[in-house]
Scaffold this motif. Structure first.
Motif, mmCIF file in Angstrom:
data_model
loop_
_atom_site.group_PDB
_atom_site.id
_atom_site.type_symbol
_atom_site.label_atom_id
_atom_site.label_comp_id
_atom_site.label_asym_id
_atom_site.label_seq_id
_atom_site.Cartn_x
_atom_site.Cartn_y
_atom_site.Cartn_z
ATOM 1 N N ILE A 147 39.585 42.058 37.351
ATOM 2 C CA ILE A 147 40.582 41.365 36.689
ATOM 3 C C ILE A 147 40.152 41.123 35.205
ATOM 4 O O ILE A 147 39.255 40.283 34.893
ATOM 5 N N ARG A 148 40.877 41.827 34.266
ATOM 6 C CA ARG A 148 40.467 41.476 32.847
ATOM 7 C C ARG A 148 41.313 40.298 32.258
ATOM 8 O O ARG A 148 42.316 40.403 31.894
ATOM 9 N N LYS A 149 40.066 39.139 32.360
ATOM 10 C CA LYS A 149 40.800 37.897 31.800
ATOM 11 C C LYS A 149 39.807 36.825 31.733
ATOM 12 O O LYS A 149 38.798 36.815 32.431
ATOM 13 N N GLU A 150 39.977 36.430 30.608
ATOM 14 C CA GLU A 150 38.737 35.274 30.182
ATOM 15 C C GLU A 150 39.103 33.951 31.055
ATOM 16 O O GLU A 150 40.306 33.320 31.398
ATOM 17 N N MET A 151 38.055 33.485 31.955
ATOM 18 C CA MET A 151 38.165 32.422 32.918
ATOM 19 C C MET A 151 37.585 31.229 31.929
ATOM 20 O O MET A 151 36.567 31.042 31.490
ATOM 21 N N LYS A 152 38.542 30.503 31.601
ATOM 22 C CA LYS A 152 38.311 28.952 30.915
ATOM 23 C C LYS A 152 38.023 27.830 31.596
ATOM 24 O O LYS A 152 37.155 26.917 31.554
ATOM 25 N N LYS A 153 38.559 27.981 33.089
ATOM 26 C CA LYS A 153 38.071 27.007 33.887
ATOM 27 C C LYS A 153 37.610 27.460 35.447
ATOM 28 O O LYS A 153 37.991 28.677 35.471
ATOM 29 N N ASP A 201 36.840 39.508 43.995
ATOM 30 C CA ASP A 201 37.309 39.508 42.760
ATOM 31 C C ASP A 201 36.224 39.545 41.604
ATOM 32 O O ASP A 201 35.632 38.522 41.649
ATOM 33 N N MET A 202 36.414 40.440 40.617
ATOM 34 C CA MET A 202 35.556 40.215 39.605
ATOM 35 C C MET A 202 36.255 39.844 38.194
ATOM 36 O O MET A 202 37.256 40.661 37.768
ATOM 37 N N TYR A 203 35.926 38.721 37.575
ATOM 38 C CA TYR A 203 36.643 38.609 36.192
ATOM 39 C C TYR A 203 35.784 38.820 34.947
ATOM 40 O O TYR A 203 34.513 38.385 34.964
ATOM 41 N N GLU A 204 36.316 39.738 34.190
ATOM 42 C CA GLU A 204 35.654 40.095 32.918
ATOM 43 C C GLU A 204 36.314 40.027 31.777
ATOM 44 O O GLU A 204 37.733 40.501 31.843
ATOM 45 N N MET A 205 36.184 39.056 30.762
ATOM 46 C CA MET A 205 37.149 38.904 29.662
ATOM 47 C C MET A 205 37.348 39.926 28.693
ATOM 48 O O MET A 205 38.416 39.932 27.954
#
Length: 425
Positions: free
Chosen positions: A116-122, A27-31
């Protein structure tokens, strides 16, 4: 095991692609575009925001050698760059929009990669392995999370970088080795007479500086003040600061001013200019700093800079495999590790991707040959030192006593043998 990558820049894409090509899901998170950075303009992955050049192509250059090594290791960035070339003489320059678009398409269409287009804050707790490749413009919330796991003394928010010089280019007849106030020969002191200092000072205060970007505010700590800013406080300010000659009189004479050079690596093939962090343009740095007699013919491994950045003191925190010593399931890749430049950033991600793939296959982690450019770069950021300053590829990282071309040929032979013996082709 479940794997996630935080950040879809060059390094993150290299990590994801290498793992996916080895048959594992990631899974790749990109804000972006949910939350933009001050520098990016699109929602493409691997967007290039500064120069569109990936540096020289020839293996006679450090950048060219690193790209050849990455090609052997199966780099996504290098393979896509070859399809987006624009004319640039001896350099590999790309159409940045086409490049980012093509990378994004490859990553999005790969069956083993979930974006997954989402900011990872934690940091996520539902993954077995986490890679943080959030880059030099990491969001504030994620910065705070990294601070929580590394300690505030180990995350830097501004580069304060002094020039680094290839040792062989220094004229050692124009100074002497000595430590201030103590025995030892750890520093080379480049001496200047009053006349030489005056010429240097006048050129320094008149030299052109790099303009700050909108998201960079020139707020300096006294300990990392740009040398040209110090100089503008008065003619002799530098003589009471980084160029002070005190503590050296016992060596036979007291020069009007000195510039101290200190080893930047264990073998001493690179020297740093102590206290000479700067915002001068690269052209001005070369012109002005060569007014120092010992540096008249200086060859710069790295020029100085001072700008907004986020990077770890990796030498305290990371293993030679770029995972945390305290939390081995968390890896870092890209410029946040202390490597500098597009290609070095991508290369670090490629290295992490190779090792995570090995973990997923229940294999041991591996180190790169130290006489390769990438091996030398990883060693530089992970080996013990007081303070880490970001570093890009340069031949001083390869600690062998050969000319550049011979170093390059031996490096490529070592990397080829490494890839063959570890089934990386």
């Amino acid at each position: 095991m479940r794997v996630c990558i935080i950040g879809g820049g060059l390094a993150g894409c290299e990590v994801a692609y290498k793992i996916a090509q080895n048959g594992f899901a990631v899974d790749m998170y990109e804000m972006r575009p949910i939350k933009q950075t001050p520098a990016h303009l699109t929602d493409y992955l691997a967007e290039i925001v500064c120069s569109n050049s990936f540096g020289a192509k020839s293996i006679k250059t450090a950048s060219g050698l690193l790209k050849k090594e990455m090609k052997l290791l199966g780099s996504l960035v290098i393979s896509v760059a070859k399809t987006c070339v624009v004319p640039a003489g001896r350099a590999l320059a790309i159409d940045r929009t086409l490049f980012a678009k093509n990378i994004t398409q490859i990553i999005e269409q790969h069956p083993n990669i979930n974006i997954i287009r989402k900011e990872m804050k934690k940091l996520p707790v539902n993954y077995d392995l986490v890679v943080i490749s959030s880059g030099p413009l990491t969001s504030q919330d994620l910065e705070n999370e990294i601070l929580n796991i590394t300690g505030k003394e180990n995350l830097y928010f501004y580069d304060a970088i002094a020039p680094h010089i290839i040792t062989q280019s220094v004229d050692f007849s124009k100074g002497f080795f000595a430590n201030r106030y103590e025995e030892g020969l750890d520093y080379f002191n480049c001496v200047l007479s009053k006349e030489e200092y005056e010429e240097f000072y006048n050129a320094l205060v008149k030299a052109e500086c790099v303009a700050y970007k909108d998201f960079e505010k020139p707020r300096f700590f006294e300990g990392c003040m740009p040398v040209e800013e110090l100089a503008k406080r008065g003619f002799n300010t530098l003589c009471f600061g980084p160029m002070k000659p005190v503590g050296l009189a016992k060596h036979g004479f007291k020069p009007y001013a000195v510039v101290q050079l200190r080893k930047e690596n264990a073998s001493g093939t690179i020297l740093s200019m102590v206290g000479f962090q700067t915002k001068l343009t690269y052209k001005e740095q070369i012109t002005v700093f060569r007014l120092i007699p010992a540096l008249k013919n200086a060859e710069f491994a790295k020029l100085g800079s001072m700008h907004r950045n986020t990077y770890l003191q990796s030498q305290h925190l990371l293993t030679p495999y770029l995972n945390l010593k305290s939390m081995p399931n968390i890896f870092f890749a890209g410029q946040i590790t202390g490597v500098e430049g597009y290609i070095a950033s991508a290369a670090s991600g490629l290295f992490v991707g190779i090792n995570i793939s090995r973990l997923l296959k229940d294999m041991n982690l591996i180190s790169l040959p130290p006489n390769t450019m990438l091996g030398g770069l990883i060693n530089y950021i992970s080996q013990p030192k007081d303070t880490l300053q970001p570093m890009g590829p340069n031949f001083g990282l390869i600690e062998t006593p050969f000319p550049k071309l011979e170093k390059a040929k031996r490096a490529l032979k070592s990397m080829f043998d490494f890839c063959k013996s570890n089934d990386l082709f």
